[in-house]
Design a protein around this motif. Structure first.
Motif, PDB file in Angstrom:
ATOM      1  N   LEU A   1      -2.397   2.318 -13.495  1.00 43.66           N
ATOM      2  CA  LEU A   1      -1.815   2.029 -14.800  1.00 43.66           C
ATOM      3  C   LEU A   1      -0.301   2.189 -14.805  1.00 43.66           C
ATOM      4  CD1 LEU A   1      -4.398   3.638 -17.246  1.00 43.66           C
ATOM      5  CD2 LEU A   1      -4.137   1.259 -16.591  1.00 43.66           C
ATOM      6  N   ARG A   2       0.207   3.209 -14.106  1.00 39.33           N
ATOM      7  CA  ARG A   2       1.635   3.512 -14.269  1.00 39.33           C
ATOM      8  C   ARG A   2       2.491   2.977 -13.150  1.00 39.33           C
ATOM      9  NH1 ARG A   2       0.931   9.616 -16.269  1.00 39.33           N
ATOM     10  NH2 ARG A   2      -0.579   9.145 -17.907  1.00 39.33           N
ATOM     11  N   VAL A   3       1.914   2.728 -11.987  1.00 39.76           N
ATOM     12  CA  VAL A   3       2.729   2.227 -10.879  1.00 39.76           C
ATOM     13  C   VAL A   3       2.436   0.748 -10.624  1.00 39.76           C
ATOM     14  CG1 VAL A   3       3.315   2.497  -8.454  1.00 39.76           C
ATOM     15  CG2 VAL A   3       2.806   4.508  -9.859  1.00 39.76           C
ATOM     16  N   VAL A   4       1.169   0.445 -10.349  1.00 44.96           N
ATOM     17  CA  VAL A   4       0.814  -0.924  -9.963  1.00 44.96           C
ATOM     18  C   VAL A   4       1.080  -1.901 -11.105  1.00 44.96           C
ATOM     19  CG1 VAL A   4      -1.060  -2.421  -9.213  1.00 44.96           C
ATOM     20  CG2 VAL A   4      -0.871  -0.118  -8.295  1.00 44.96           C
ATOM     21  N   LEU A   5       0.594  -1.551 -12.302  1.00 44.47           N
ATOM     22  CA  LEU A   5       0.781  -2.464 -13.435  1.00 44.47           C
ATOM     23  C   LEU A   5       2.246  -2.693 -13.734  1.00 44.47           C
ATOM     24  CD1 LEU A   5      -1.825  -1.902 -16.256  1.00 44.47           C
ATOM     25  CD2 LEU A   5      -1.686  -3.640 -14.493  1.00 44.47           C
ATOM     26  N   ARG A   6       3.038  -1.620 -13.705  1.00 44.86           N
ATOM     27  CA  ARG A   6       4.454  -1.771 -14.032  1.00 44.86           C
ATOM     28  C   ARG A   6       5.141  -2.662 -13.011  1.00 44.86           C
ATOM     29  NH1 ARG A   6       7.333   3.437 -16.185  1.00 44.86           N
ATOM     30  NH2 ARG A   6       5.567   3.154 -17.591  1.00 44.86           N
TER      31      ARG A   6
ATOM     32  N   THR B   1      10.100  -7.145  -6.668  1.00 44.55           N
ATOM     33  CA  THR B   1       9.009  -6.538  -5.915  1.00 44.55           C
ATOM     34  C   THR B   1       9.554  -5.666  -4.800  1.00 44.55           C
ATOM     35  OG1 THR B   1       7.749  -8.512  -6.316  1.00 44.55           O
ATOM     36  CG2 THR B   1       6.898  -7.014  -4.672  1.00 44.55           C
ATOM     37  N   LEU B   2       9.022  -4.451  -4.696  1.00 47.31           N
ATOM     38  CA  LEU B   2       9.343  -3.594  -3.567  1.00 47.31           C
ATOM     39  C   LEU B   2       8.466  -4.020  -2.410  1.00 47.31           C
ATOM     40  CD1 LEU B   2       9.197  -0.191  -5.417  1.00 47.31           C
ATOM     41  CD2 LEU B   2      11.251  -1.368  -4.700  1.00 47.31           C
ATOM     42  N   SER B   3       9.058  -4.222  -1.252  1.00 48.69           N
ATOM     43  CA  SER B   3       8.198  -4.456  -0.097  1.00 48.69           C
ATOM     44  C   SER B   3       8.999  -4.242   1.167  1.00 48.69           C
ATOM     45  CB  SER B   3       7.597  -5.852  -0.114  1.00 48.69           C
ATOM     46  OG  SER B   3       8.629  -6.797  -0.165  1.00 48.69           O
TER      47      SER B   3
ATOM     48  N   SER C   1       2.478   7.207  -4.633  1.00 47.83           N
ATOM     49  CA  SER C   1       2.027   7.694  -5.927  1.00 47.83           C
ATOM     50  C   SER C   1       0.910   8.714  -5.753  1.00 47.83           C
ATOM     51  CB  SER C   1       1.558   6.512  -6.776  1.00 47.83           C
ATOM     52  OG  SER C   1       0.842   6.962  -7.885  1.00 47.83           O
ATOM     53  N   ALA C   2      -0.030   8.439  -4.845  1.00 46.56           N
ATOM     54  CA  ALA C   2      -1.147   9.357  -4.616  1.00 46.56           C
ATOM     55  C   ALA C   2      -0.645  10.681  -4.058  1.00 46.56           C
ATOM     56  CB  ALA C   2      -2.150   8.716  -3.661  1.00 46.56           C
TER      57      ALA C   2
ATOM     58  N   ASP D   1       0.826  -1.206   0.000  1.00 44.03           N
ATOM     59  CA  ASP D   1       0.000   0.000   0.000  1.00 44.03           C
ATOM     60  C   ASP D   1       0.866   1.263   0.000  1.00 44.03           C
ATOM     61  OD1 ASP D   1      -2.347  -1.299  -0.115  1.00 44.03           O
ATOM     62  OD2 ASP D   1      -2.783  -1.219   2.035  1.00 44.03           O
ATOM     63  N   SER D   2       2.028   1.177   0.644  1.00 42.63           N
ATOM     64  CA  SER D   2       2.862   2.374   0.749  1.00 42.63           C
ATOM     65  C   SER D   2       3.230   2.901  -0.638  1.00 42.63           C
ATOM     66  CB  SER D   2       4.123   2.062   1.549  1.00 42.63           C
ATOM     67  OG  SER D   2       4.787   0.968   0.972  1.00 42.63           O
TER      68      SER D   2
END
Lengths: 298, 305
Positions: free
Chosen positions: B205-210, B303-305, B193-194, B187-188
């Protein structure tokens, strides 16, 4: 300013269209039910449902369509498959979730994933090559004759096909049981197996039940693999070595000639509808249990 | 917790055996069930090896270049010349088209699930439930439904009809697999992004999908594998032909049905070809599955986490 408004507008439009699209899967279930019912109506108009479901005579040319032997054929093959599959799948899930070292667990999970991806025709070919001759030999040992194309062959092939369904759901169920409960049991001096018996299986019982029901409904609708090994004789099977003719096999085998006999297509669509309704009932029950388990975790 | 405690003490209080003897019995039970579990796991793993092994061993000797480069010639099903190129290409076209169609529907659905998960309406839960129920519908029922649809719009057995039905079959599989992948995005990342002023759509489209691209490809491949392997749904809808598929409105052969029909003949040569075709199908599925696994491992690395 105008640019901002356009971006927000696009966001809103996207959300709205996604929301509309999100009704599609639910709608599709209803559409499938409705479509099959529309076609089946032709036969239901002339024959009462009960006489179709419990009639034993299948003579399309004379206009008699009794589904009873086919429904029982499906039922017996599936039941036998579950009796073979459930203990093995359950023990495997317990081993993978409670005992196995991490390396073995992830390797085994890959295996199970691969198994779930094997096409049913391949299971069928394997069944014809290995299971059918084996069952024929086994029947000889029991002093009866069997061609091998029998309820037992179908059950063995189906049992292997439902392993992944049962195992993967059971693993999720066991993973949802908190570590603390296990630790408490172990701290009281219970052995690992006693912990499994009194804590894991008790707490996970509804989930395991759901896994078994999902496996059952998967097996119930399986077509090609069973069709290839079960013999397809329209009779109520009396022993494991008898041939049976399950409902899905009936639909698949007769698609070619159904257009040339009146009401035949209607009868086959009714068979599909019966199959769908039964599978939906099983699925709804199992999914409702699993949703509750998932909510508990969150 | 209290019930658990009582249960345990009740067990040892029932017969009061000496501590050494009880220890032996409990240890024996533990060993017995552990052995049973290992045997069970062996059966499950062994059955996969046995099936794939049998198919490959039986199929490879009958496999030759003609099998995969030629279409059936005259008398193919009596044991004469030819191959199953029609079925191989037919299956690839069919599953390819179906996967594309399913993708167009699945991706927005998966993004919707991802977006709604944060707004706590019941919409996401309802959609997941519907997808799971849809997943449980047997493929022969999809086939029958396809038949009804075709009768309704006047479409004959064709590649197009097959594509539509197989796409419906793949839809829940692909969407749920994508959903699992999208859930892994922290979520972070979306918050970041928000906070930079992106709208939810732009974040998706630009953050999650990528971030999820390899995982989404895995989902697509899993669905493709199912599409290639399914037989019962295409029986009614795609039909079968010895010719190469040339148009969406022509019937198309598929690999599982080619296997089924060849196995149904009484000629040993043709049955041997059925085994070879099964080996081809198994290899295709294994390659697709392994590619999917390899991609999801790659996903884990980035994956970033």
């Amino acid at each position: 300013m105008a640019k901002e408004a356009a971006r927000l507008g696009r966001d809103r439009r996207a959300r709205r269209s996604m929301r509309i699209l999100s009704f599609l899967p639910g709608l599709l279930v209803v559409l499938v039910l409705l479509g099959l019912f529309l076609k089946a109506r032709g036969l239901l108009a002339v024959k009462p449902l009960a006489s179709l479901l419990f009639g034993s005579e299948w003579k399309p040319l004379k206009g008699s369509f009794g589904f009873y032997p086919f429904i029982l054929g499906t039922f017996w093959v599936t039941l036998a498959a579950m009796i073979l599959a459930v203990p093995v799948a359950l023990m495997t899930s317990i081993y993978l979730s409670e005992y196995a070292p991490r390396g073995i667990r992830s390797a085994a999970k890959s295996f199970v994933d691969l198994l779930s991806g094997i096409p049913s025709v391949v299971f069928g070919v394997w069944g014809v090559l290995m299971v059918v001759p084996l069952v024929a030999k086994l029947a000889g040992l029991f002093g009866t004759y069997s061609s091998g194309y029998s309820v037992l062959s179908g059950a063995i092939v189906l049992a292997i096909m439902v392993f992944p369904t049962i195992i993967l759901v059971c693993l999720e169920v066991f993973a949802s049981i908190s570590r603390d409960l296990r630790d408490a049991s172990l701290a009281l001096g219970a052995t690992k197996w006693e912990t499994v018996k009194h804590v894991i299986l008790r707490k996970g019982a509804p989930g395991v039940f759901a896994a078994v029901v999902l496996g059952f409904s998967r097996a119930f609708g399986e077509t090609m693999a069973v069709l290839m090994v079960v013999g397809n004789v329209a009779q109520v099977p009396k022993s494991l070595f008898d041939s049976a003719y399950p409902l899905p096999a009936l639909i698949a085998n007769n698609y070619g000639e159904m257009m040339s006999v009146p009401l035949y297509d209607s009868a086959l669509m009714l068979a599909a509808l019966v199959l769908l309704v039964l599978v939906l009932v099983f699925n709804l029950a199992a999914r409702l249990i699993l949703v509750r388990i998932e909510r508990r975790v969150e | 917790m209290t019930r658990l405690y009582r249960r345990q003490s009740g067990m040892s209080g029932r017969r009061r055996p000496g501590p050494a003897m009880m220890g032996f019995r409990r240890r024996a039970e533990e060993r017995f069930f552990k052995a049973l579990m290992i045997v069970s796991t062996g059966i499950v793993m062994g059955s996969l090896l046995l099936i794939v092994g049998t198919i490959i061993v039986k199929g490879l000797p009958a496999l030759n270049l003609d099998m995969i480069t030629k279409t059936p010639q005259g008398g193919f099903y009596l044991g004469k010349e030819g191959g199953i190129l029609n079925a191989i290409l037919g299956s690839l076209y069919l599953a390819g088209g179906a996967t594309l169609l399913a993708l167009v529907l699945s991706l927005p659905l998966a993004l919707f699930l991802d977006l709604e998960a944060r707004t706590r309406t019941g919409a996401a839960a309802r959609l997941r439930f519907a997808l799971d129920v849809l997943w449980g519908i047997p493929s022969i029922v999809y086939g029958a439904f396809g038949f009804v649809l075709m009768a309704l719009v006047g479409l004959r057995t064709s590649l197009l009809a097959g594509i539509i039905v197989v796409a419906l079959l793949e839809l829940p599989i692909m969407t749920r697999a994508m959903d699992e992948v999208l859930r892994l995005v922290p979520d972070s990342l979306k918050d970041a992004s928000a906070s930079l002023g992106a709208t939810r759509l732009e974040t998706s489209l630009r953050v999650v999908l990528r971030q999820c691209l390899p995982g989404l490809l895995t989902a697509v491949l899993i669905a493709f594998g199912r599409g290639v392997g399914d037989a019962a749904s295409v029986l009614f809808t795609a039909g079968f032909t010895d010719n190469l598929p040339t148009s969406l409105f022509q019937p198309a052969a598929t690999l599982p049905l080619a296997i089924f029909f060849q196995l149904g003949t009484p000629f040993p040569e043709v049955r041997a070809r059925a085994y070879a075709s099964a080996a081809v199908l198994t290899l295709v599925i294994l390659i697709v599955s392994l590619a999917a696994r390899w991609l999801s491992r790659k996903l884990g690395k980035h994956t970033l986490s």
